[in-house]
Design an enzyme around this catalytic site. Structure first.
Site, PDB file in Angstrom:
ATOM      1  N   SER A  32       8.799  -3.674   1.117  1.00  0.00           N
ATOM      2  CA  SER A  32       7.756  -4.120   0.198  1.00  0.00           C
ATOM      3  C   SER A  32       7.137  -2.905  -0.468  1.00  0.00           C
ATOM      4  O   SER A  32       6.775  -1.939   0.196  1.00  0.00           O
ATOM      5  CB  SER A  32       6.687  -4.910   0.966  1.00  0.00           C
ATOM      6  OG  SER A  32       5.598  -5.205   0.122  1.00  0.00           O
ATOM      7  N   THR A  33       7.023  -2.955  -1.774  1.00  0.00           N
ATOM      8  CA  THR A  33       6.507  -1.803  -2.504  1.00  0.00           C
ATOM      9  C   THR A  33       5.081  -1.471  -2.116  1.00  0.00           C
ATOM     10  O   THR A  33       4.687  -0.309  -2.081  1.00  0.00           O
ATOM     11  CB  THR A  33       6.572  -2.079  -4.021  1.00  0.00           C
ATOM     12  OG1 THR A  33       5.883  -3.311  -4.302  1.00  0.00           O
ATOM     13  CG2 THR A  33       8.015  -2.205  -4.480  1.00  0.00           C
TER      14      THR A  33
END
Length: 266
Positions: A53-54
């Site tokens: 997840s960024t």
């Protein structure tokens, strides 16, 4: 003399029967041994599913490299094989998991087990639980090796308990409405039509399952057909890759033909 000849024939027939029976029992033991060996091999075949997840990757302390390292240690400790590696780049607003669906498809095609590095967030995700429950795929988590589809069943049981509470409240509301004189229920006079509709729905579901299996195998089948292979050669190739038919048996030209027709109609 005639009695003696009759007894001799009976003895020969009995011996032949016993010989055939022993041969059948031996063949059965061989088949059981092959199935056992195949299941043991399947338990060592994994498809890795990695989630990044960024926004939260740095906070979780388990980025992609750390996940790969954890999975690698797990595979080495069990002398297992990683067939494919699927990476899901997750955004906060997405509920679907297209890469998870791809990982589950590969597990079904190759008879492999889904392997992830960290269970906690995935286990609390409704999309993950529903997809895994419906897929029929076995599951392992590196940080919780004893977790499997049974664990997911337990998690789903909590959701089922909540659904049961909703059903109970609905029944209470319907009972109260009935006491007020509200007519409930539908038409019970068209049993033949209901039975016909049930048979139609059942056939449609079987067809849908066959199409789903064809969709799983479509990328591989397209590659084999693109190489100009005959149905017999495609069957041999699928058997060499240890990919079973929907019923779990070996492939033959007729099964490949039906698979091609399903894929073409999709």
């Amino acid at each position: 003399m005639a009695e003696s000849k009759r007894n001799l024939r009976l003895t020969k027939n009995r011996s032949l029967f016993n010989l055939l029976l022993r041969a059948l029992l031996l063949e059965q033991r061989i088949q059981i041994s092959r199935i056992t060996m195949q299941r043991t091999a399947d338990q060592r075949r994994f498809v890795g599913y990695f989630r990044v997840s960024t926004g939260r990757q740095e906070q979780s302390g388990l980025g992609l490299d750390a996940q790969r390292e954890a999975v690698s240690r797990f595979l080495i400790s069990r002398n297992a094989e990683l067939l494919f590696e699927i990476v899901e780049i997750e955004s906060g607003g997405r509920a679907d998991r297209p890469k998870l669906a791809e990982a589950l498809r590969l597990c079904r095609v190759h008879g492999a087990t889904l392997l992830i590095a960290k269970l906690d967030r995935l286990a609390r995700n409704v999309a993950f639980i529903s997809n895994l429950m419906e897929s029929g795929v076995e599951f392992r988590a590196v940080d919780f090796p004893s977790a499997n589809r049974l664990t997911i069943h337990i998690l789903a049981a909590v959701a089922e308990h909540e659904a049961q509470m909703i059903r109970d409240r609905t029944r209470s509301a319907l009972a109260a409405a009935k006491k007020r004189g509200l007519k409930l229920g539908g038409d019970r006079g068209n049993l033949r039509g209901v039975a016909h509709e049930g048979a139609r729905i059942s056939a449609q579901r079987r067809h849908d399952r066959a199409r789903a299996r064809a969709a799983d195998l479509k990328p591989m089948l397209s590659e084999l057909v693109g190489r100009g292979l005959s149905y017999r050669q495609i069957a041999d190739e699928l058997n060499q890759r240890a990919i079973a038919t929907p019923r779990g048996g070996p492939w033959g030209p007729s099964q490949v033909y039906r698979l091609v027709q399903l894929v073409a109609a999709a």
